[in-house]
Design a protein around this motif. Structure first.
Motif, PDB file in Angstrom:
ATOM      1  N   LEU A  29     -11.951   7.246 -15.249  1.00  0.00           N
ATOM      2  CA  LEU A  29      -9.430   7.017 -14.833  1.00  0.00           C
ATOM      3  C   LEU A  29      -9.275   6.056 -14.296  1.00  0.00           C
ATOM      4  O   LEU A  29      -8.353   5.548 -14.409  1.00  0.00           O
ATOM      5  CB  LEU A  29      -9.339   8.408 -15.092  1.00  0.00           C
ATOM      6  CG  LEU A  29      -7.825   8.412 -15.576  1.00  0.00           C
ATOM      7  CD1 LEU A  29      -7.642   8.304 -16.740  1.00  0.00           C
ATOM      8  CD2 LEU A  29      -7.653  10.282 -15.064  1.00  0.00           C
ATOM      9  N   ALA A  60       0.779  -1.335  -0.305  1.00  0.00           N
ATOM     10  CA  ALA A  60       0.088  -0.153  -0.394  1.00  0.00           C
ATOM     11  C   ALA A  60       0.527   1.394   0.067  1.00  0.00           C
ATOM     12  O   ALA A  60       0.497   2.547  -0.648  1.00  0.00           O
ATOM     13  CB  ALA A  60      -1.440   0.000   1.120  1.00  0.00           C
ATOM     14  N   VAL A 114      -8.802   0.463  -4.335  1.00  0.00           N
ATOM     15  CA  VAL A 114      -8.704  -1.064  -2.919  1.00  0.00           C
ATOM     16  C   VAL A 114      -8.031   0.986  -1.839  1.00  0.00           C
ATOM     17  O   VAL A 114      -8.358   0.158  -1.241  1.00  0.00           O
ATOM     18  CB  VAL A 114      -6.806  -0.666  -3.991  1.00  0.00           C
ATOM     19  CG1 VAL A 114      -6.468  -1.627  -2.605  1.00  0.00           C
ATOM     20  CG2 VAL A 114      -6.970  -2.010  -4.513  1.00  0.00           C
ATOM     21  N   TYR A 115      -7.656   1.324  -2.648  1.00  0.00           N
ATOM     22  CA  TYR A 115      -7.543   3.113  -1.717  1.00  0.00           C
ATOM     23  C   TYR A 115      -8.038   4.429  -1.566  1.00  0.00           C
ATOM     24  O   TYR A 115      -8.225   4.879  -2.910  1.00  0.00           O
ATOM     25  CB  TYR A 115      -6.238   3.153  -1.588  1.00  0.00           C
ATOM     26  CG  TYR A 115      -4.981   2.125  -1.714  1.00  0.00           C
ATOM     27  CD1 TYR A 115      -4.878   1.573   0.060  1.00  0.00           C
ATOM     28  CD2 TYR A 115      -4.208   1.085  -2.558  1.00  0.00           C
ATOM     29  CE1 TYR A 115      -3.779  -0.100   0.307  1.00  0.00           C
ATOM     30  CE2 TYR A 115      -3.678   0.125  -2.166  1.00  0.00           C
ATOM     31  CZ  TYR A 115      -3.296  -0.441  -1.273  1.00  0.00           C
ATOM     32  OH  TYR A 115      -2.655  -1.256  -0.834  1.00  0.00           O
ATOM     33  N   THR A 165       3.585   3.824  -3.598  1.00  0.00           N
ATOM     34  CA  THR A 165       2.820   4.469  -5.176  1.00  0.00           C
ATOM     35  C   THR A 165       3.689   4.096  -6.762  1.00  0.00           C
ATOM     36  O   THR A 165       4.712   4.923  -6.380  1.00  0.00           O
ATOM     37  CB  THR A 165       1.732   5.474  -4.802  1.00  0.00           C
ATOM     38  OG1 THR A 165       3.452   6.138  -4.239  1.00  0.00           O
ATOM     39  CG2 THR A 165       1.058   5.637  -3.256  1.00  0.00           C
ATOM     40  N   ALA A 204      -5.851   2.929 -16.113  1.00  0.00           N
ATOM     41  CA  ALA A 204      -6.157   1.880 -15.593  1.00  0.00           C
ATOM     42  C   ALA A 204      -6.124   0.877 -16.747  1.00  0.00           C
ATOM     43  O   ALA A 204      -7.134   0.780 -17.376  1.00  0.00           O
ATOM     44  CB  ALA A 204      -7.249   2.258 -14.490  1.00  0.00           C
ATOM     45  N   LYS A 262      -3.430  -5.603  -3.870  1.00  0.00           N
ATOM     46  CA  LYS A 262      -3.274  -4.475  -2.598  1.00  0.00           C
ATOM     47  C   LYS A 262      -2.059  -3.717  -3.749  1.00  0.00           C
ATOM     48  O   LYS A 262      -1.860  -2.407  -2.885  1.00  0.00           O
ATOM     49  CB  LYS A 262      -1.649  -4.949  -1.354  1.00  0.00           C
ATOM     50  CG  LYS A 262      -2.848  -6.143  -0.935  1.00  0.00           C
ATOM     51  CD  LYS A 262      -3.231  -4.803   0.591  1.00  0.00           C
ATOM     52  CE  LYS A 262      -4.668  -6.313   1.295  1.00  0.00           C
ATOM     53  NZ  LYS A 262      -5.544  -7.248   0.917  1.00  0.00           N
ATOM     54  N   LEU A 263      -1.671  -3.490  -5.143  1.00  0.00           N
ATOM     55  CA  LEU A 263      -1.159  -3.023  -5.325  1.00  0.00           C
ATOM     56  C   LEU A 263      -1.821  -1.760  -5.573  1.00  0.00           C
ATOM     57  O   LEU A 263      -3.230  -0.906  -5.407  1.00  0.00           O
ATOM     58  CB  LEU A 263      -1.175  -3.205  -6.771  1.00  0.00           C
ATOM     59  CG  LEU A 263      -0.347  -2.544  -8.257  1.00  0.00           C
ATOM     60  CD1 LEU A 263       1.360  -2.147  -7.747  1.00  0.00           C
ATOM     61  CD2 LEU A 263      -1.389  -2.596  -9.529  1.00  0.00           C
ATOM     62  N   ASN A 264      -1.384  -0.080  -4.652  1.00  0.00           N
ATOM     63  CA  ASN A 264      -1.612   1.144  -4.845  1.00  0.00           C
ATOM     64  C   ASN A 264      -1.130   2.013  -6.565  1.00  0.00           C
ATOM     65  O   ASN A 264      -0.245   2.971  -6.181  1.00  0.00           O
ATOM     66  CB  ASN A 264      -1.048   1.978  -3.900  1.00  0.00           C
ATOM     67  CG  ASN A 264      -1.691   2.648  -3.643  1.00  0.00           C
ATOM     68  OD1 ASN A 264      -2.738   3.838  -4.316  1.00  0.00           O
ATOM     69  ND2 ASN A 264      -1.179   3.263  -1.662  1.00  0.00           N
ATOM     70  N   TYR A 265      -1.897   1.448  -7.693  1.00  0.00           N
ATOM     71  CA  TYR A 265      -1.338   2.206  -8.535  1.00  0.00           C
ATOM     72  C   TYR A 265      -1.629   3.719  -9.162  1.00  0.00           C
ATOM     73  O   TYR A 265      -3.199   3.750  -8.915  1.00  0.00           O
ATOM     74  CB  TYR A 265      -1.312   1.558  -9.741  1.00  0.00           C
ATOM     75  CG  TYR A 265      -1.037   1.925 -11.545  1.00  0.00           C
ATOM     76  CD1 TYR A 265       0.323   1.891 -11.317  1.00  0.00           C
ATOM     77  CD2 TYR A 265      -1.976   1.959 -12.160  1.00  0.00           C
ATOM     78  CE1 TYR A 265       0.353   2.040 -12.226  1.00  0.00           C
ATOM     79  CE2 TYR A 265      -2.135   2.683 -13.511  1.00  0.00           C
ATOM     80  CZ  TYR A 265      -0.688   2.501 -13.677  1.00  0.00           C
ATOM     81  OH  TYR A 265      -0.179   3.054 -15.092  1.00  0.00           O
ATOM     82  N   ILE A 266      -1.648   4.189  -9.592  1.00  0.00           N
ATOM     83  CA  ILE A 266      -2.329   5.966  -8.959  1.00  0.00           C
ATOM     84  C   ILE A 266      -2.296   6.499 -10.989  1.00  0.00           C
ATOM     85  O   ILE A 266      -0.978   6.979 -10.959  1.00  0.00           O
ATOM     86  CB  ILE A 266      -1.908   6.981  -8.629  1.00  0.00           C
ATOM     87  CG1 ILE A 266      -0.697   6.471  -7.366  1.00  0.00           C
ATOM     88  CG2 ILE A 266      -2.574   8.606  -8.572  1.00  0.00           C
ATOM     89  CD1 ILE A 266      -1.669   6.632  -6.585  1.00  0.00           C
ATOM     90  N   PRO A 267      -3.275   6.248 -12.063  1.00  0.00           N
ATOM     91  CA  PRO A 267      -3.287   6.239 -13.129  1.00  0.00           C
ATOM     92  C   PRO A 267      -3.059   7.671 -13.317  1.00  0.00           C
ATOM     93  O   PRO A 267      -3.758   8.115 -12.590  1.00  0.00           O
ATOM     94  CB  PRO A 267      -4.754   5.884 -13.561  1.00  0.00           C
ATOM     95  CG  PRO A 267      -5.236   5.170 -13.158  1.00  0.00           C
ATOM     96  CD  PRO A 267      -4.502   5.761 -11.355  1.00  0.00           C
TER      97      PRO A 267
END
Lengths: 323, 158, 499
Positions: C186, A150, B40-41, A153, A159, A180-185
């Protein structure tokens, strides 16, 4: 309106004068290439470069490029499958991005319906961190993810796109739970890059070209490339050689509509074979900095099938596709 | 305009607007419930639709109250014929593009229909003007600038 | 002082006769293509890029700058004359500009827009030349939470476009927010409000909405009322040029517009629309002629037009210093560099100064060229309005649909354009303000995605909004802007009672 017409008229003259193309020896083939995206983007540039190479090398007599933008290529694909069935002069540019977006968009048409012709270019993904990050290599990054996914990032493209998939594969290979990947597109390359440079995220992932000048200037630290082995001309380690098993590329290729005969398919494959070897095409690859990853016919068909299967699995594992 | 004394009756059109806003609110809510994947977050994809739907619900109520009090501005009579002509022209354009009639024919009809909506009687002349304009646009943008415009029988002559 | 010498060198290159010719051709081409609604500067550059391939790098960049500024100018011209914004950043210009044109003041509107663009463009280009390295360090510190706070400021100022009824204004804004929900989310890639129509997955295009609401809606509305009162357009009433009063009312908005546009444009996710909103609402608050707003106030053209121009130069800050393409146009500019094997980035200023300064000098030249060319042509442009009404509106509809088709050749897009046209017609009939719809569509999705990004990074902790100093400051400004009018009103009442 008079001034406007005059402007248009003058532009017409100027365009005609400057853009006078020289066409070389005429060939028999008349091709239509569809770029399933708007003008200016990667697929559009690929289509227009093919047009240039095919006509200048004399492989095709005329090549017409059309744009069908929308939904990561889903709309173009639907048009190819539904409206161009059996048309042996029609090609469509596509790529790995389309494989993912068809799945996340729940597209009613799929790449199983088209006739695969050839893979043309590829670009490997690069993982970077800000220059002052304590993370020095792929092992450090893997350890941080294993400790708490988490808190790591990632900034990257849309996405379900290739960046997202690569980040998920890395998480998996690091031995952590990919859900649990915290990926921010981010929507544009520039915006993601700004977030990485500003230290808003732990790591960034995108095509190597996006980061190249920042890495050279020492503002970003390159952790590694997602290639199976070292890439010529790029002085960088692979992720794989650092002990994290990751192999993924963002490739582009061409497909033809469904319902064409084997002979017609062979003709198109032959044309692509010829184009890929032509000096015109090689010159374009060089100029645009695209990596040649040519593969055609049955080999490409098999490759495409494998990529679809793998992508589906990854997207399900990060929860972007409900299986 | 002294609304309070003369227009105390409920305004039917105003109530219809409020009703449409209610329907849109419902649509957003229903669409929101069909979303399966959440983040998820942080807040997920449902948060914004909930905010927008709630706001729209309040506004629908406010619009309904205004309509009940007859608080909508005065409206003049309107002439439906030109509106239908213009929308007809647009519909023709859509139909022609969708069925391979091409950009030039569609634009020609749109031009003539709009001119007619604004009181022109010389439909044939306008068709000719529209046709010339469309060809001019087509030549400049499709041929010289390589934009892909919808193709049809006339476009294929070029 | 090095910068001065380098700039002077760049200018001497750009001032060569052959390069001036390239600039001229670029400006003409850019204006000609840019007048089409839906075809903004980015697409104009994309379409014309192949032409510049054939020139040497210097000439090519100069023509490029000309096309870019020409495209922007073309977009504002259609906004003012025919109420058809060529791109989202000139939407605000149409609000007052078109009202001016209809009142026979198209000449001053075009002039203040051209001069304002020149003034702001020049200020911003100077800023680019001397402040870029410092500005970019600040810009990069903007995180998602700070952008969200900036959106809050923008939302508060939107009320300037509401007209006299808050309920109707908010209703319009929320319709825009609903439209902003349409398409792929998005952050999770899911479709919202698309109802299974694949063409809706990419969301609602801002120019399609703006052109539909403004141009088509207007055509429908005017045509439906012809039987009541014929709309008579006079191209020129009073002076064709800006009067002394016009100058006096324009110069401050120009400067303020540049002050909004350049820094926000320099932010990697700032954009050119938000500064135009901020500028418009500021001018509305500061003007001595508030009664003219909504009926053709020159401040409402001067400010936003200079803001969008300054923002355009602002986007070059991250591009040239960091190699960050932060707008569609900057991305095209990047492509322009790449055709010579150049990668803009931190090293470009050091490695190829002559090209960077050549480009900056070309921006000056293109800007000046546009002014010199277009001011004398203002008289001709406004004559467009002398075209007989049936042909004028028919032409507007043809250009509006053509621009939309060119950007996306799909029948669904034209259907959307028509639906928005009907919406624009109904909103005019029932007196709902139109601009907030477009504002909602632009701001809603940005605010949503930035907030969700911020909360994803903070693992759901909302305190991140207050912990960032930038965000905390901006949120305070938004709060003050929201409350202050009520406080002032209350104080006014208090005073009235005291009297």
């Amino acid at each position: 309106m008079s001034r406007n017409r005059k402007g248009l008229w003058r532009s017409a003259l100027a365009v005609a004068a400057i853009a006078g193309f020289v066409t070389s020896a005429a060939a028999q083939m008349e091709l239509k290439i569809m770029a399933p995206a708007g003008p200016g983007g990667g697929w559009d540039q690929t289509a227009r470069s093919m047009q240039q190479a095919l006509t200048q090398a004399g492989i095709a007599k005329g090549v017409q490029v059309t744009n069908v933008p929308g939904a990561g290529g889903s709309i173009g694909l639907a048009q190819l499958v539904n409206n161009s069935k059996g048309d042996a002069n029609q090609l469509m540019v596509m790529g790995y991005v389309m494989v993912g977006s068809l799945l996340t968009n729940k597209s009613p048409v799929s790449l199983d319906q088209v006739t695969p012709i050839a893979r043309l270019t590829a670009e490997y993904e690069a993982i970077v961190v800000p220059a002052d990050s304590p993370i020095k290599n792929a092992q450090d990054l893997a350890a941080a993810i294993k400790a708490d996914p988490a808190k790591v990032t990632w900034a990257g493209g849309s996405a379900g796109g290739v960046d997202h998939i690569a980040a998920a594969l890395f998480t998996q290979a690091a031995g952590a739970d990919p859900t649990k990947l915290n990926y921010i597109p981010f929507s544009g390359g520039g915006e993601a890059l700004a977030a990485i440079l500003g230290g808003k995220v732990t790591a960034g992932i995108s095509g190597y070209g996006e980061f190249e000048s920042q890495i050279k200037a020492g503002k970003l630290r390159l952790i590694g490339l997602t290639s199976p082995s070292r890439v010529p001309n790029i002085d960088a380690p692979t992720i794989k050689e650092q002990g994290v098993d990751l192999d993924i590329a963002n490739w582009r290729g061409v497909v033809a509509p469904p319902g064409i005969s084997d002979e017609q398919r062979k003709q198109l494959v032959d044309a692509m074979d010829k184009m890929s070897k032509s000096k015109e095409w090689q010159a374009i690859l060089n100029q645009k900095g695209w990596m040649d990853s040519y593969m055609s016919g049955d080999a490409f068909a098999k490759f495409l099938q494998n990529e679809q299967a793998r992508t589906k699995e990854v997207l399900a594992s990060v929860g972007l596709v409900k299986s | 305009m002294d609304r309070s004394s003369t227009h105390r009756r409920p305004d039917a059109a105003g109530l219809l607007i409020a009703l449409i806003l209610f329907v849109i609110t419902g649509l957003i809510w229903w669409d929101m419930t069909t979303l399966q994947i959440s983040s998820v977050y942080g807040p997920g994809p449902k948060a914004m639709p909930i905010v927008v739907a709630s706001g729209l619900l309040l506004l629908a109520i406010a619009n309904a109250i205004i309509a009940f009090r007859g608080g909508l501005p005065e409206r003049e009579s309107l002439d439906w014929k030109p509106i239908l002509l213009i929308l007809g022209g647009l519909a023709a354009l859509v139909a022609l593009i969708a069925h391979g009639g091409g950009f030039i024919l569609g634009t020609t009809i749109l031009f003539a229909a709009t001119a007619a909506a604004f009181g022109r009687r010389a439909f044939l002349t306008d068709l000719v003007i529209g046709f010339v304009l469309a060809i001019l646009i087509f030549v400049v943008f499709a041929k010289l600038l390589a934009l892909s415009l919808p193709m049809g029988p006339i476009e294929n002559l070029f | 002082m090095d910068a001065f010498i380098a700039l002077a060198n760049g200018l001497t290159v750009a001032l060569q006769p052959i390069n001036l010719l390239f600039a001229l051709i670029g400006v003409l081409l850019g204006t000609a293509v840019g007048v089409l609604p839906g075809i903004g500067p980015a697409l104009t550059v994309a379409l014309l890029l192949p032409i510049t391939f054939r020139l040497d790098p210097g000439g090519s960049l100069i023509m490029f700058a000309g096309i870019y500024y020409g495209g922007m100018y073309g977009g504002s011209t259609t906004s003012i004359l025919i109420n058809t914004p060529g791109e989202s950043a000139s939407m605000v210009t149409a609000l007052e500009g078109n009202k001016m044109a209809k009142a026979g003041r198209g000449g001053p509107a075009l002039a203040t827009s051209a001069i304002g663009s020149f003034v702001a463009g020049t200020i911003a280009t100077i800023g680019l030349a001397f402040l870029a390295p410092y500005l970019v360090d600040i810009a990069i510190q903007f995180g998602p939470e700070d952008y969200f706070a900036l959106m809050c400021v923008a939302f508060v100022t939107v009320s300037a476009t509401f007209g006299d009824s808050p309920v109707r204004g908010l209703t319009s804004l929320f319709i825009g927010l609903v439209l902003g929900l349409v398409g792929i989310d998005l952050l999770t890639g899911q479709a919202r409000l698309t109802f299974g129509v694949p063409e809706l997955l990419d969301g609602v295009e801002v120019t399609t909405l703006a052109v539909g609401l403004f141009a088509i809606g207007e055509a429908l509305y005017v045509s439906s009322r012809r039987h009541l009162h014929e709309e008579k357009l006079e191209p020129v009433r009073g002076s064709l040029w800006m009067t002394k009063a016009d100058w006096k009312r324009s110069w401050k908005p120009w400067l303020r517009g540049a002050a909004f546009g350049f820094p926000i444009g320099a932010l990697p996710a700032g954009g050119a629309e938000i500064p135009t909103f901020l500028s418009y609402s500021t001018e509305k608050k500061l003007t001595k002629h508030p009664e003219e707003f909504g009926h053709g106030a020159i401040e409402g053209v001067a400010g936003p037009e200079s803001a969008n121009n300054a923002a355009a130069a602002g986007t070059l800050v991250p591009l040239l210093t960091l190699g960050l393409p932060t707008s569609a146009t900057a991305a095209m500019l990047l492509a322009g560099f790449q055709q010579y094997g150049l990668n803009p980035g931190p090293l470009l200023f050091a490695e190829r100064p002559e090209l960077v300064w050549g480009l900056i000098a070309s921006l000056f030249i293109a800007n000046a060229m546009l002014l010199v060319l277009n001011l004398p042509l203002v008289g001709l442009w406004v004559r467009l309005l002398a075209i007989p009404q049936p042909w004028l509106y028919a032409g507007i509809l043809v250009f509006a649909t053509m621009g939309t088709i060119a950007a996306n050749p799909s029948p669904v897009e034209i259907v959307m354009l028509s639906v928005f046209g009907v919406l624009g017609f109904l909103m005019r009939r029932f007196d709902y303000p139109i601009a907030p719809v477009v504002v909602g569509l632009i701001l809603g999705p940005i605010a949503e995605s930035q907030l969700r990004r911020a909360l994803s990074i903070s693992l759901g902790d909302p305190m991140v909004l207050l912990e960032s100093p930038i965000s905390a400051t901006l949120l305070t400004i938004a709060l003050i802007a929201l409350i202050l009018p009520f406080v002032l009103k209350g104080m006014g009442r208090f005073k009235a009672v005291e009297d």
